[in-house]
Design an enzyme around this catalytic site. Structure first.
Site, short mmCIF file in Angstrom:
data_model
loop_
_atom_site.label_atom_id
_atom_site.label_comp_id
_atom_site.label_asym_id
_atom_site.label_seq_id
_atom_site.Cartn_x
_atom_site.Cartn_y
_atom_site.Cartn_z
NE ARG A 15 -2.01 -2.19 3.27
CZ ARG A 15 -2.44 -2.64 4.44
NH1 ARG A 15 -3.62 -2.28 4.89
NH2 ARG A 15 -1.70 -3.46 5.18
CE LYS A 26 3.84 -1.41 6.51
NZ LYS A 26 2.41 -1.71 6.64
CE1 TYR A 371 38.19 23.19 0.58
CE2 TYR A 371 40.42 23.19 -0.33
CZ TYR A 371 39.33 22.50 0.19
OH TYR A 371 39.37 21.14 0.34
CB SER A 410 43.81 39.39 1.18
OG SER A 410 43.19 39.86 2.33
NE ARG A 445 53.36 41.64 -2.50
CZ ARG A 445 52.84 41.98 -1.34
NH1 ARG A 445 51.86 41.31 -0.82
NH2 ARG A 445 53.34 43.01 -0.68
C1 UD1 Z 1 -2.67 -5.35 11.52
C2 UD1 Z 1 -3.67 -6.16 12.34
C3 UD1 Z 1 -4.85 -5.24 12.71
C4 UD1 Z 1 -4.35 -4.03 13.47
C5 UD1 Z 1 -3.28 -3.29 12.68
C6 UD1 Z 1 -2.65 -2.23 13.55
C7 UD1 Z 1 -3.49 -8.44 11.55
C8 UD1 Z 1 -4.14 -9.51 10.74
N1 UD1 Z 1 -4.12 -7.26 11.57
O1 UD1 Z 1 -3.30 -4.98 10.32
O2 UD1 Z 1 -5.76 -5.95 13.52
O3 UD1 Z 1 -5.43 -3.16 13.76
O4 UD1 Z 1 -2.25 -4.20 12.27
O5 UD1 Z 1 -1.85 -1.39 12.83
O6 UD1 Z 1 -2.50 -8.68 12.16
N2 UD1 Z 1 3.98 -8.47 8.51
C9 UD1 Z 1 4.87 -9.52 8.46
N3 UD1 Z 1 4.58 -10.59 7.67
C10 UD1 Z 1 3.43 -10.69 6.95
C11 UD1 Z 1 2.52 -9.61 7.03
C12 UD1 Z 1 2.80 -8.52 7.82
O7 UD1 Z 1 5.92 -9.48 9.09
O8 UD1 Z 1 3.24 -11.70 6.28
C13 UD1 Z 1 4.31 -7.28 9.33
C14 UD1 Z 1 4.33 -6.01 8.50
O9 UD1 Z 1 5.64 -5.73 8.04
C15 UD1 Z 1 3.82 -4.96 9.49
C16 UD1 Z 1 3.00 -5.75 10.47
O10 UD1 Z 1 3.31 -7.10 10.29
O11 UD1 Z 1 4.86 -4.34 10.16
C17 UD1 Z 1 1.49 -5.53 10.28
O12 UD1 Z 1 1.14 -5.91 8.99
P1 UD1 Z 1 0.09 -5.10 8.13
O13 UD1 Z 1 -0.09 -5.78 6.83
O14 UD1 Z 1 0.44 -3.68 8.10
O15 UD1 Z 1 -1.23 -5.30 9.00
P2 UD1 Z 1 -2.51 -4.40 9.04
O16 UD1 Z 1 -3.33 -4.66 7.85
O17 UD1 Z 1 -2.15 -3.00 9.31
CA CA Z 2 -0.29 -1.90 9.32
#
Ligand code: UD1
Ligand code: CA
Length: 495
Positions: A15, A26, A371, A410, A445
């Protein structure tokens, strides 16, 4: 409390639409000079966990390289981003020997504070929950998981927005993505089923699984939206940046710093500013910069990774990088202090002066158009306008040494390597190729010559040339008139 931290950072961040910026993960997007992930790690570090595990995906290398070495985390890899539930499962081998509470934080939640985390963990401990969730009330709940509660208040489950019914979507208490989980709770991760609608394993499903088994789970609604904002889009990143900026500015206002216009300053999160300092508009303080007490930073100044001593004055449109400016020194306007420089106490670096990897002694002045590169300059030296240290011979950089109390006239060029001894003078316009002994005057000079009455002789010469030209012109006119009259005579004879 025995504590370990797990940061989820393996998501693809689709996103953020970052493919145009080299596919930047991200969590490596920055807020005020520090990546989201580093903000989370810095906060987690303040809780003194025994261990920190970061779950990384295909950007493992970039993430590892980006980290500042504060928390010495270990890494677990989630090769395919199969959801937050699967991500946390990947941390388990690294936590095998750890028996205590695991604090799990989404890597995209950079504004969370240590105070709120501490409060959350102590509530978790006191309530003897197996799983606790940090929740908050959101005015824009659409991008968060909703906290479903029984009418008596107990938490039932977390429903992601995409799976929520119209009435569930209206719920304002949402999941922050911060959890405290005991070992017994971690065992439930294996039981999370694939969420068909997204093709991911949702960590949030652990809540209903625990509840169904009668395991103690609860949500503590103690977060604020300003702290718990999760960043999925660039718009949210910008909002978080603004929130962090307000937080940073407030911190320094509270500690006695004056900002002429808080809207137009940029201050990174690692900066320190001393009491009584005045910061004018459009000033950028970046990296690990420390500004002393009672300094004045005039407009359009950028200072990065530098230390500015008490009472120093940095005048308009100046750039200072990786350097030290000692107390009561004055730099600028329009000066450039390049990395590895040290400007001594009370020294003055003025208009259009560039200093590179040089030490400038206390009380020394280089006020204009100069400089100074790879130079070691002592105390109370006077560097005249237009002085240049010629430090580069096309192959390597050479050192110029100027000892205490030297006077450089200078428009002098100092061809390095060269040394100007204590108290020596260099006459203006000199090109110095050899070392100058202490207390000597060096002049190199071309000697001035005088041609007596040269101006008068020149004037006479010019005048006689002008007369010659005048004579020639009137002769030409006379002969033209003669030809004209001959022609008219012939004409009248014909008629
Ligand atoms: C998630 C929560 C949601 C919460 C929100 C808060 C879940 C299913 N949902 O949603 O309930 O309100 O965070 O901000 O958990 N990540 C991984 N591996 C993956 C997917 C994600 O490490 O396979 C990490 C991402 O890098 C990120 C974090 O987990 O830092 C959250 O993932 P993201 O996809 O942003 O979750 P949200 O849709 O925001
Ligand atoms: Ca998130």
């Amino acid at each position: 409390m025995k504590l370990a931290g797990v940061v989820l950072a393996a998501g693809l961040g689709t996103r953020m639409n970052s493919s145009a910026s080299g596919g930047l993960p991200k969590v490596l997007h920055k807020l005020h000079g520090t990546t989201m992930l580093q903000h989370v790690l810095n906060t987690l570090h303040k809780l003194k966990p025994q261990k920190i595990v970061i779950i990384v995906g295909k950007h493992f290398k970039e993430i590892k390289e980006s980290l500042q070495d504060v928390s010495k985390p270990s890494f677990a890899q989630q090769k395919e981003a199969k959801g937050t539930g699967d991500a946390l499962l990947k941390a388990l081998p690294s936590l095998r020997s750890f028996k205590g509470t695991v604090a799990v934080i989404n890597g995209d939640t950079p504004l969370i504070t240590p105070e709120t985390l501490k409060k959350f963990l102590s509530l978790h401990e006191k309530s003897m929950n197996t799983i606790s969730i940090l929740s908050f009330v959101s005015q824009q709940p659409s991008s968060y998981g909703k906290v479903m509660r029984h009418e008596r208040g107990n938490v039932l489950s977390i429903v992601e927005n995409r799976n929520a019914t119209m009435s569930q979507k209206k719920i304002k208490e949402v999941n922050s993505g911060i959890y405290a989980i005991e070992p017994e709770g971690l065992c439930l991760l294996k039981e999370i089923k694939l969420n068909e609608s997204k093709g991911e394993y949702y960590l949030t499903d652990i809540v209903s699984i625990a509840r169904d088994k009668g395991i103690k789970v609860d949500a503590f609604c103690i977060g604020s939206e300003d702290e718990c904002i999760g960043i999925n889009t660039r718009e949210e990143l910008d909002r978080a940046r603004q929130l962090m900026k307000d937080r940073i500015i407030k911190r320094w206002l509270y500690r006695g710093v004056t900002f002429v216009d808080t809207n137009s300053v940029f201050i990174s999160s690692n900066i320190h500013i001393g009491r009584g300092t005045i910061v004018y508009p459009n000033v950028h303080l970046e990296g690990n910069t420390k500004i002393g007490k009672r300094c004045t930073i005039y407009p359009n100044v950028r200072i990065l990774n530098s230390i500015i001593g008490d009472g120093a004055v940095i005048k308009d449109s100046t750039l200072i990088e990786g350097s030290v400016v000692k107390r009561k020194a004055s730099v600028g306007p329009f000066a450039h202090i390049r990395p590895g420089s040290e400007i001594g106490a009370g020294a003055r670096i003025g208009n259009f002066v560039e200093v590179k990897k040089s030490v400038i002694g206390s009380g020394t002045k280089a006020s204009h158009l100069t400089y100074l590169g790879d130079a070691k300059i002592g105390k109370d030296v006077n560097i005249g306008a237009g002085t240049i240290t010629c430090n580069y011979d096309g192959y390597k950089k050479n050192i110029t040494t100027i000892e205490d109390n030297v006077f450089i006239g200078s428009d002098s060029q100092l061809i390095a390597p060269v040394k100007i001894g204590k108290g020596a003078y260099v006459g203006a316009g000199s090109t110095i190729t050899n070392d100058v002994p202490s207390k000597a005057l060096a002049l190199s000079r071309v000697e001035q010559k005088h041609f007596e009455s040269w101006a008068i002789k020149r004037q006479l010469k010019v005048k006689s040339e002008q007369l010659k030209v005048k004579g020639a012109k009137s002769k030409e006119r006379r002969s033209k008139r003669k030809v004209q009259s001959e022609r008219s005579k012939v004409q009248s004879a014909k008629s």
